[in-house]
Motif scaffolding. Structure first.
Motif, PDB file in Angstrom:
ATOM      1  N   ASP A   1       0.836  -1.201   0.000  1.00 56.26           N
ATOM      2  CA  ASP A   1       0.000   0.000   0.000  1.00 56.26           C
ATOM      3  C   ASP A   1       0.874   1.255   0.000  1.00 56.26           C
ATOM      4  O   ASP A   1       2.044   1.224   0.403  1.00 56.26           O
ATOM      5  CB  ASP A   1      -0.912   0.013   1.229  1.00 56.26           C
ATOM      6  CG  ASP A   1      -2.006  -1.036   1.137  1.00 56.26           C
ATOM      7  OD1 ASP A   1      -2.624  -1.168   0.062  1.00 56.26           O
ATOM      8  OD2 ASP A   1      -2.249  -1.723   2.158  1.00 56.26           O
TER       9      ASP A   1
ATOM     10  N   THR B   1      -1.877   1.234  -4.707  1.00 55.07           N
ATOM     11  CA  THR B   1      -2.333   0.354  -3.622  1.00 55.07           C
ATOM     12  C   THR B   1      -2.043  -1.086  -3.988  1.00 55.07           C
ATOM     13  O   THR B   1      -1.991  -1.438  -5.168  1.00 55.07           O
ATOM     14  CB  THR B   1      -3.849   0.537  -3.401  1.00 55.07           C
ATOM     15  OG1 THR B   1      -4.120   1.910  -3.114  1.00 55.07           O
ATOM     16  CG2 THR B   1      -4.349  -0.305  -2.240  1.00 55.07           C
TER      17      THR B   1
ATOM     18  N   ASP C   1      -2.899  -3.177  -7.380  1.00 55.25           N
ATOM     19  CA  ASP C   1      -2.959  -2.379  -8.608  1.00 55.25           C
ATOM     20  C   ASP C   1      -2.128  -3.070  -9.688  1.00 55.25           C
ATOM     21  O   ASP C   1      -1.041  -3.605  -9.421  1.00 55.25           O
ATOM     22  CB  ASP C   1      -2.422  -0.966  -8.371  1.00 55.25           C
ATOM     23  CG  ASP C   1      -3.483  -0.040  -7.780  1.00 55.25           C
ATOM     24  OD1 ASP C   1      -4.675  -0.361  -7.928  1.00 55.25           O
ATOM     25  OD2 ASP C   1      -3.117   0.985  -7.192  1.00 55.25           O
TER      26      ASP C   1
ATOM     27  N   ASP D   1      -0.177   3.112 -15.800  1.00 56.11           N
ATOM     28  CA  ASP D   1      -1.358   2.748 -15.017  1.00 56.11           C
ATOM     29  C   ASP D   1      -2.592   3.084 -15.846  1.00 56.11           C
ATOM     30  O   ASP D   1      -2.966   4.243 -15.974  1.00 56.11           O
ATOM     31  CB  ASP D   1      -1.356   3.535 -13.694  1.00 56.11           C
ATOM     32  CG  ASP D   1      -2.507   3.137 -12.781  1.00 56.11           C
ATOM     33  OD1 ASP D   1      -3.439   2.464 -13.258  1.00 56.11           O
ATOM     34  OD2 ASP D   1      -2.477   3.520 -11.600  1.00 56.11           O
TER      35      ASP D   1
ATOM     36  N   ARG E   1      -5.727   2.407 -15.273  1.00 56.89           N
ATOM     37  CA  ARG E   1      -6.893   2.850 -14.504  1.00 56.89           C
ATOM     38  C   ARG E   1      -6.843   4.334 -14.220  1.00 56.89           C
ATOM     39  O   ARG E   1      -7.862   5.037 -14.318  1.00 56.89           O
ATOM     40  CB  ARG E   1      -6.981   2.062 -13.191  1.00 56.89           C
ATOM     41  CG  ARG E   1      -8.149   2.465 -12.306  1.00 56.89           C
ATOM     42  CD  ARG E   1      -8.537   1.345 -11.361  1.00 56.89           C
ATOM     43  NE  ARG E   1      -7.557   1.137 -10.313  1.00 56.89           N
ATOM     44  CZ  ARG E   1      -7.632   1.695  -9.099  1.00 56.89           C
ATOM     45  NH1 ARG E   1      -8.618   2.497  -8.804  1.00 56.89           N
ATOM     46  NH2 ARG E   1      -6.706   1.425  -8.187  1.00 56.89           N
TER      47      ARG E   1
ATOM     48  N   ALA F   1      -7.236  -7.258  -1.443  1.00 54.35           N
ATOM     49  CA  ALA F   1      -7.128  -6.598  -2.745  1.00 54.35           C
ATOM     50  C   ALA F   1      -6.024  -7.229  -3.583  1.00 54.35           C
ATOM     51  O   ALA F   1      -6.196  -7.470  -4.784  1.00 54.35           O
ATOM     52  CB  ALA F   1      -6.868  -5.100  -2.554  1.00 54.35           C
TER      53      ALA F   1
ATOM     54  N   THR G   1      -6.488  -9.617  -7.110  1.00 54.46           N
ATOM     55  CA  THR G   1      -5.777  -9.361  -8.361  1.00 54.46           C
ATOM     56  C   THR G   1      -5.059 -10.619  -8.840  1.00 54.46           C
ATOM     57  O   THR G   1      -5.068 -10.937 -10.030  1.00 54.46           O
ATOM     58  CB  THR G   1      -4.776  -8.207  -8.176  1.00 54.46           C
ATOM     59  OG1 THR G   1      -5.502  -7.008  -7.859  1.00 54.46           O
ATOM     60  CG2 THR G   1      -3.969  -7.968  -9.447  1.00 54.46           C
TER      61      THR G   1
ATOM     62  N   HIS H   1      -8.733  -0.240  -1.548  1.00 49.01           N
ATOM     63  CA  HIS H   1      -8.785  -1.686  -1.795  1.00 49.01           C
ATOM     64  C   HIS H   1     -10.050  -2.062  -2.559  1.00 49.01           C
ATOM     65  O   HIS H   1     -10.024  -2.937  -3.428  1.00 49.01           O
ATOM     66  CB  HIS H   1      -8.718  -2.446  -0.475  1.00 49.01           C
ATOM     67  CG  HIS H   1      -7.364  -2.409   0.167  1.00 49.01           C
ATOM     68  ND1 HIS H   1      -7.054  -3.131   1.298  1.00 49.01           N
ATOM     69  CD2 HIS H   1      -6.217  -1.748  -0.169  1.00 49.01           C
ATOM     70  CE1 HIS H   1      -5.790  -2.918   1.637  1.00 49.01           C
ATOM     71  NE2 HIS H   1      -5.268  -2.067   0.754  1.00 49.01           N
TER      72      HIS H   1
ATOM     73  N   THR I   1      -9.569  -1.197  -6.166  1.00 52.05           N
ATOM     74  CA  THR I   1      -8.697  -2.185  -6.804  1.00 52.05           C
ATOM     75  C   THR I   1      -9.468  -3.464  -7.107  1.00 52.05           C
ATOM     76  O   THR I   1      -9.339  -4.042  -8.193  1.00 52.05           O
ATOM     77  CB  THR I   1      -7.498  -2.503  -5.894  1.00 52.05           C
ATOM     78  OG1 THR I   1      -6.757  -1.298  -5.660  1.00 52.05           O
ATOM     79  CG2 THR I   1      -6.588  -3.531  -6.525  1.00 52.05           C
TER      80      THR I   1
ATOM     81  N   ASN J   1     -11.672  -3.070 -10.009  1.00 50.47           N
ATOM     82  CA  ASN J   1     -10.904  -3.048 -11.254  1.00 50.47           C
ATOM     83  C   ASN J   1     -10.635  -4.454 -11.778  1.00 50.47           C
ATOM     84  O   ASN J   1     -10.385  -4.647 -12.972  1.00 50.47           O
ATOM     85  CB  ASN J   1      -9.574  -2.314 -11.027  1.00 50.47           C
ATOM     86  CG  ASN J   1      -8.867  -1.992 -12.327  1.00 50.47           C
ATOM     87  OD1 ASN J   1      -9.457  -1.412 -13.234  1.00 50.47           O
ATOM     88  ND2 ASN J   1      -7.599  -2.351 -12.430  1.00 50.47           N
ATOM     89  N   THR J   2     -10.690  -5.451 -10.886  1.00 46.04           N
ATOM     90  CA  THR J   2     -10.496  -6.839 -11.317  1.00 46.04           C
ATOM     91  C   THR J   2     -11.798  -7.484 -11.788  1.00 46.04           C
ATOM     92  O   THR J   2     -11.790  -8.635 -12.239  1.00 46.04           O
ATOM     93  CB  THR J   2      -9.918  -7.695 -10.174  1.00 46.04           C
ATOM     94  OG1 THR J   2     -10.913  -7.821  -9.139  1.00 46.04           O
ATOM     95  CG2 THR J   2      -8.661  -7.075  -9.607  1.00 46.04           C
TER      96      THR J   2
END
Length: 486
Positions: A14, A33, A36, A52, A54, A94, A98, A148, A151, A154-155
């Motif tokens: 983090d 984080t 990511d 990145d 995102r 998190a 991922t 978190h 993140t 995002n997955t």
């Protein structure tokens, strides 16, 4: 974003800075984080040159703070091994999600089994649990959990929120657990999946009554299927059987109330009520853990709220010179009105004021619960406005007619509970009442001696044997049907 990448770096910690240059003092473009994912575009000294997607930022991160992977079949077992390890590491959800998502992207179909989805589901549930319990005012913890959650989203992991009693609960949508139920899996994994998908606190509160009934029937079917499979195979541990029965008992109790609000549903109500009580009675108390015992008590209160559903409902007419009740439809849809019927004559009590003998409710009136005092001056009735809430209606005969007091189980931050008549004390001055509630997450049972005229509690105890009047005068019918004594 993983769909776009064949090679990626996963941030492992983090508060990692994404810097504008491969230098320790370079400006920060963003704060990363754990979990990511970054596209690797090169290496400069100790730094990875990354992008990145995102945040739409390019920059550099220390190579020791991110791990580079190729998303292919050869790497997939490594990704799964890390994901399964992180599934048992609180606070690393998190990052683990991922790794799980990366494994599902990299692995060929024949390599994907229930283990991967079980690990993903457990981490998603634990992250939702953490997010729901952030202490108000703890900004640092709130920001970290929020990062978190972003993140995880995002997955591809989805969450939703449920507001109940001014409390917000975040819940995982359960997609991974549904895969566990659909794939070959161990009895333990199936049980964990069923329990994760049927949480009471994650049932949406904005459902229409028909939608709520459908959702509860689906929950009951899921739990029943896993219980039946475990019984046939003999592989299901006793503590997981208990947990499934605890959950299923509460679900069927809710179904009993929901069915009671439908017309011509007496058979369905009776079946649901009896199923709830059978499941509760089938729990092995010797195999209950401390946490399971708390859940068992809460399940018993849910069943207790709907316990009259397990008995055929008869309309209580006057008998042996005592008064009774009659039901009528109210002016509004779904409303039921209770009319007091005078003793002997069988007609509405003419001494009552027009609105004193007819009281209307949107809750379900359990007619079989009617109890009339030996002197015919007092009646109690169970009325259930909610699936987890049952009130005690107390009718008093006065010179002006019949008057009603509606007594709820609790008025102090109520969550669920019920209040029920338990017996008449000779002398026509006192009555016995049992009460069970859940408040602030804690269950409480009390057996009480009431003044009949004022309904004030004169004495109470946590066990019926600890209250002399209760021990001597409890109603046999109450004792045989209640779940308060267990």
């Amino acid at each position: 974003m993983l769909e776009l990448l064949l090679t990626l770096a996963i941030v492992t910690q983090d508060q990692i800075p994404l810097r504008g240059a491969p230098e320790e003092n370079a400006p920060r473009h963003a704060v990363l984080t754990q979990g990511d994912t970054l596209e690797v575009r090169g290496v400069k000294g100790d730094y990875l040159q990354v992008y990145d997607h995102r945040r739409e930022r390019a920059g550099y991160v220390l190579a020791t703070q991110a791990v580079e992977y190729k998303l292919d079949a050869q790497t997939a077992p490594k990704l799964l091994a890390v994901a399964e390890f992180l599934a048992s590491q609180p606070g690393s959800e998190a990052l683990g999600l991922t790794y799980s998502a990366a494994f599902l992207k990299a692995a060929p179909a024949e390599m994907i089994d229930a283990n991967a989805f079980a690990a993903l589901g457990s981490m998603a549930d634990r992250l939702a649990w953490r997010a729901s319990r952030v202490t108000p005012g703890n900004e640092k913890a709130a920001q970290l959990v929020s990062a978190h959650m972003e993140t995880a989203a995002n997955t591809g992991v989805a969450f939703y929120s449920v507001e109940r009693n001014d409390k917000m609960t975040l819940c995982y949508d359960g997609d991974a657990w549904r895969h566990v139920l659909a794939l070959p899996a161990s009895a333990e994994q199936k049980a964990e999946a069923a329990l994760a998908l049927t949480r009471h606190e994650c049932v949406k509160t904005d459902l229409l009554p028909s939608q709520r009934l459908e959702a509860d029937l689906q929950r009951a079917e899921t739990l029943g299927r896993v219980l039946d499979a475990g019984a046939k195979s003999g592989d299901l541990p006793e503590h997981l059987k208990n947990r499934l029965k605890i959950r299923a008992a509460g679900v069927w109790a809710g179904i009993a109330h929901e069915q009671s609000l439908k017309e011509n549903s007496d058979t369905a109500v009776l079946t649901a009520g009896q199923t709830a009580q059978t499941l509760l009675a089938g729990i092995d108390q010797n195999a209950l853990t401390a946490s399971d015992r708390a859940a068992w008590n809460v399940a018993a209160i849910r069943v207790g709220a709907s316990r009259w559903a397990a008995q055929p409902q008869t309309l209580a007419q006057p008998v042996k010179g005592r008064p009774g009740i009659a039901l009528a439809k109210g002016e509004k849809a779904g409303q039921t009105c209770v009319n007091v019927v005078a003793a002997e004559s069988g007609k509405s009590d003419g001494k009552s004021a027009p609105d004193a003998a007819a009281h209307c409710t949107f809750g379900h009136v359990w007619t079989a619960s009617l109890a009339v005092s030996p002197d015919g001056q007092l009646m109690t009735l169970a009325v259930q406005p909610l699936a987890t809430w049952r009130e005690l209606w107390v009718f008093h005969k006065t010179p002006e007619g019949w008057q009603l007091d509606i007594v709820p189980p609790s008025v102090d931050q109520p969550e669920l509970g019920y209040l029920e008549f338990a017996g008449w004390v000779p002398g026509n001055k006192q009555m016995l009442v049992a009460r069970e509630i859940v408040a602030n997450g804690q269950s409480k049972t009390s057996f009480e001696l009431w003044d009949r005229n004022t309904l004030a509690v004169e004495r109470r105890a946590d066990k019926p044997g600890n209250l002399t009047a209760f021990y001597r005068w409890q109603d046999p019918a109450w004792k045989s049907g209640t779940v308060a004594v267990r």
